[in-house]
Design an enzyme around this catalytic site. Structure first.
Site, PDB file in Angstrom:
ATOM      1  CG  ASP A 159      -2.180  -0.833   0.977  1.00  0.00           C
ATOM      2  OD1 ASP A 159      -2.112  -1.739   0.130  1.00  0.00           O
ATOM      3  OD2 ASP A 159      -3.208  -0.577   1.615  1.00  0.00           O
TER       4      ASP A 159
ATOM      5  CB  CYS B  13       1.136  -6.116   3.724  1.00  0.00           C
ATOM      6  SG  CYS B  13       2.815  -5.824   4.352  1.00  0.00           S
ATOM      7  CG  ASP B  14      -1.940  -2.367   4.543  1.00  0.00           C
ATOM      8  OD1 ASP B  14      -0.924  -2.852   5.058  1.00  0.00           O
ATOM      9  OD2 ASP B  14      -2.147  -1.151   4.519  1.00  0.00           O
ATOM     10  CE  LYS B  15      -6.446  -2.312   2.007  1.00  0.00           C
ATOM     11  NZ  LYS B  15      -5.086  -1.936   2.374  1.00  0.00           N
TER      12      LYS B  15
ATOM     13  CB  CYS C  86       4.825   0.238   8.040  1.00  0.00           C
ATOM     14  SG  CYS C  86       5.121   0.143   6.260  1.00  0.00           S
TER      15      CYS C  86
ATOM     16  CD  GLU D  82      -4.655   2.438   2.960  1.00  0.00           C
ATOM     17  OE1 GLU D  82      -4.981   1.494   3.679  1.00  0.00           O
ATOM     18  OE2 GLU D  82      -3.471   2.800   2.791  1.00  0.00           O
TER      19      GLU D  82
ATOM     20  CB  SER E 171      -2.788   4.776   5.553  1.00  0.00           C
ATOM     21  OG  SER E 171      -1.778   4.212   6.355  1.00  0.00           O
TER      22      SER E 171
END
EC number: 4.2.1.9
Length: 550
Positions: A78, A119-121, A192, A440, A466
């Site tokens: 992202d 990670c995110d998704k 992160c 985002e 985010s």
């Protein structure tokens, strides 16, 4: 075993021939077949360590008495996709990931599956697949990144790169500073360093009971992560043998526990979308209002960047998610986990090694949890804000609308100094179908903060934020602009009221004026006219439903 359908009987002679072609020894054919879905890629820092973790998962599966088969899952970073067309693909990739895992698992009839993610998704996409398939499944998140250092201070991606753009524009940083920060802000493998979406989802996955205790906060570079990978491999075979499928763990109580932990952590607002989407696949209805209900009675006891000063490595050293569960043990429900230990028992036995990182209830950072759900004539179906990242003076704010029909237009206005104190930036037509993809908005929110405007300017959008966003930034405004929601009817100069304690998001216009504007409104032409995003835009639901495909 499920895998008997591809390896037993005379009619499966050709199937066995193909399996032998992979190199599987004849002695292993009677063992459970375990799929290992890995999202390893060279371009996501949170995923570059996965090949090594995969080796330990493989060893664990063999030790446990199973036979592993690895297959690849796509991943999007992202941070790298942020601020341009690439971000349109991030949230839609969640659905692709779930579909790909479904296809591979059902086609090859694996007995169980290990989901190696970070990670995110990618993490929610994998959990959606586990809930949909309802076979034995276990998740290993690869772990957070360690902090960087520059000029004697710890550094991180959001504060020291995204927000640095605005600081540079204000003359607060030199070009030399920028170049140095680029090299030191992200010094190791891992997701992160703060309570952004990737790490929030890792913590929530552990709270759901879908990963082993300690997985969520253990940094990617620690040898402990390899041991957890090995134990994950052993455990999946045990889950198969005991017929413990995903939905036996993903109960309504598990989702309640996950939301409770999320609120206590002050996690990313994206979890509202993802928890609802995972629950939908598990056949559990979670109304948007439940997030607000849980938040109101869950204190915010862990304060990780961007809203706090601590890092994920601090949470790890304080005892990780088990320590958080220990603090919340009277607020969570009994529920099974992939470890074979009830979540209440994990909470009871856990230790807290730093009372400031995981604070006592009576010394909470905030009395309420991280997320608030706002409603009003501007968001009849709801909007989401990370209230623990908003300064007290901005919890109630009234300002003047500055309307932009894309993130790029808003970002240009911010960096050109055209946004003033008292403005409410409105970024619309960035919702699930209008974007499409519900981008985002970390670039504009970070620029606002970097330029020192986060205590005098607010931002609302039908897109999303985010986990690195802080300040009065309200996303997921529903209905979205592309569907004719009230956010589409706003004009420059309209007065907007944000009242987070009272959960209000309103435009100071009469009902008759809104109806008049609605009659004059015309649906926009699609921004994307081909490919996956066109299909996604036609099928995706609104944000208040989790942006699921219908």
């Amino acid at each position: 075993m499920r895998s008997d359908s591809i390896k037993k009987g005379l009619e499966r002679t050709p199937h066995r021939a193909l399996l032998y072609a992979t190199g599987i020894p004849k002695s292993e054919m009677k063992k459970p077949f375990i799929g290992v879905a890995t999202s390893f890629t060279d371009i996501i820092p949170g995923h570059i360590s996965m090949n090594e973790l995969g080796r330990f998962i493989e060893k664990g599966i063999h030790t446990g008495g199973g036979y592993p088969f690895f297959f690849g899952i796509p991943g999007i970073c992202d941070g790298i996709a942020m601020g341009h067309k690439g971000m349109k693909y991030s949230l839609p990739s969640r659905e692709l990931i779930a579909d790909i895992i479904e296809c591979i698992v059902e086609a090859h009839q694996f007995d169980g599956i290990v989901l190696l993610t970070n990670c995110d998704k990618i993490t929610p996409g994998m959990l959606m697949a586990a809930a949909r398939l309802d076979i034995p499944a276990i998740v290993l998140t690869a772990g957070p990144m360690l902090a960087g250092y520059y000029k004697g201070q710890r550094r991180n991606l959001t504060t020291d790169t995204f927000e640095a753009v605005g600081k540079f524009k204000k003359g607060l940083l030199t070009e030399q500073d920028i170049q140095a920060l680029e090299l030191c802000a992200c010094p190791t493998a891992g997701s992160c360093q703060g309570m952004y979406t990737a790490n929030t989802m890792a913590c929530i996955t552990e709270a759901l009971g879908m990963s082993l205790p300690g997985v969520g906060a253990t940094p990617a570079v620690m040898s402990e992560k390899r041991r957890l990978a090995f134990e994950t491999g052993v455990k999946i075979v045990e889950l198969v043998k005991n017929r413990i499928t995903a939905r036996k763990i993903l109960t309504k109580e598990a989702f309640y526990n996950a939301i409770t932990v999320d609120m206590a952590l002050g996690g990313s607002t994206n979890t509202v979308l993802h928890i609802k989407a995972i629950a939908n696949e598990a056949g559990i209805e979670l109304p948007l209002e439940i997030f607000d209900e849980v938040s109101r009675k869950t204190p915010h006891i862990v304060n990780i960047i961007p809203s706090g000063e601590h890092y994920m490595e601090d949470l790890y050293r304080a005892g990780g998610i088990p320590a958080v569960l220990h603090r919340l043990k009277d607020k969570i429900y009994s529920n099974p986990t992939v470890s074979g230990i009830d979540i209440k028992e994990i909470a009871r036995k856990a230790q807290i090694f730093d009372e400031d990182v995981v604070r006592p209830i009576e010394k909470a950072y905030h009395k309420e949890g991280g997320v608030a759900i706002l409603k009003g004539n501007l968001a009849p179906d709801g909007a989401v804000v990370k209230q623990t990242a908003v300064s007290p003076k901005m919890l109630k704010f009234e300002g003047t609308a500055r309307c932009f029909d894309s993130e790029e237009d808003a970002m240009k206005a911010i960096l050109d100094g055209k946004i003033k104190e008292g403005d409410v930036i409105v970024i619309r037509y960035e919702g699930p179908s209008g974007g499409p993809g519900m981008r985002e908005m970390l670039s504009p929110t970070s620029a606002i903060t970097g330029m020192g405007l986060n205590e005098s300017v607010a931002l609302i959008t039908d897109g999303r934020f985010s986990g690195g966003t802080r300040g009065p930034c309200i996303g997921h405004v529903s209905p979205e602009a592309a569907q004719g929601g009230p956010i589409a009817l706003l004009k420059d100069g309209d007065r907007i009221l944000i009242d987070i304690p009272k959960r209000k998001l309103e435009v100071k216009l009469s009902e008759s004026e809104l109806k008049k504007r609605a009659k004059e409104w015309k649906p926009p032409k699609p921004k994307i006219k081909k490919g996956y995003l066109l299909r996604y835009a036609r099928m995706v639901s609104s944000a208040d439903k989790g942006a699921i495909l219908e």
